[in-house]
Design an enzyme around this catalytic site. Structure first.
Site, PDB file in Angstrom:
ATOM      1  N   CYS A   1       0.869  -1.174   0.000  1.00  0.00           N
ATOM      2  CA  CYS A   1       0.000   0.000   0.000  1.00  0.00           C
ATOM      3  C   CYS A   1       0.907   1.224   0.000  1.00  0.00           C
ATOM      4  O   CYS A   1       2.122   1.092  -0.194  1.00  0.00           O
ATOM      5  CB  CYS A   1      -1.003  -0.011   1.153  1.00  0.00           C
ATOM      6  SG  CYS A   1      -0.355   0.214   2.818  1.00  0.00           S
TER       7      CYS A   1
ATOM      8  N   HIS B   1      14.021 -15.299  11.599  1.00  0.00           N
ATOM      9  CA  HIS B   1      13.667 -15.259  13.022  1.00  0.00           C
ATOM     10  C   HIS B   1      12.178 -15.381  13.287  1.00  0.00           C
ATOM     11  O   HIS B   1      11.778 -15.877  14.343  1.00  0.00           O
ATOM     12  CB  HIS B   1      14.158 -13.955  13.648  1.00  0.00           C
ATOM     13  CG  HIS B   1      15.637 -13.869  13.762  1.00  0.00           C
ATOM     14  ND1 HIS B   1      16.264 -12.860  14.446  1.00  0.00           N
ATOM     15  CD2 HIS B   1      16.627 -14.653  13.274  1.00  0.00           C
ATOM     16  CE1 HIS B   1      17.580 -13.022  14.376  1.00  0.00           C
ATOM     17  NE2 HIS B   1      17.819 -14.115  13.660  1.00  0.00           N
TER      18      HIS B   1
END
Length: 145
Positions: free
Chosen positions: A65, A98
């Site tokens: 966006c 992670h």
């Protein structure tokens, strides 16, 4: 890989550039819209993207966006999605390594096309590290753990 991509009106051009980049890399791409720069609401497209990633129709998602913020919030409403808003390749790679992110979000007004491609490449070429991160990632979808 099958990758879904969606945006709002502010990111239609970046979406088209990244869709072509993914196709050139040999990925199957599901473009969930919009097709034009006519005004739309980013939550509608964020929810649509989150649905196809969460149900396994697409392995990964690309959410775009103007800032990347709104659509990333919409995607993260789906417990099966871990959407990371990134602006450079290191954060994109760490989101995968992670956090086992399965959706990458970027802002078309903040990230140029070359940087967006570099982020996407880093995201898709990095595997989840598991180990000490696995329990933390599990808690993202199941907060009571």
């Amino acid at each position: 890989m099958r990758i879904a991509i969606a945006s709002d009106h502010a990111a239609v051009e970046l979406k088209a550039d990244l869709r072509e980049h993914l196709i050139e890399l040999g990925h199957e791409v599901a473009d969930l819209g919009p097709e034009t720069a006519d005004r739309v609401d980013y939550p509608d497209f964020g929810y649509k993207l989150a649905s196809v990633v969460a149900d396994g129709t697409a392995q990964f998602g690309v959410a775009l966006c103007g800032s990347g913020i709104g659509i990333s919030i919409a995607v993260n409403r789906e417990p099966g999605c871990r959407c990371a808003l990134v602006s450079e390749p290191l954060s994109a790679a760490l989101a995968r390594e992670h956090n086992d992110a399965n959706v990458i979000a970027m802002g078309a007004r903040l990230t140029g096309v070359d940087m967006a491609k570099a982020c996407l490449d880093a995201f898709l070429s990095t595997d989840f590290g598991g180990g000490r991160h696995a329990g933390r990632v599990e808690k993202l979808s199941h907060p009571a753990l």
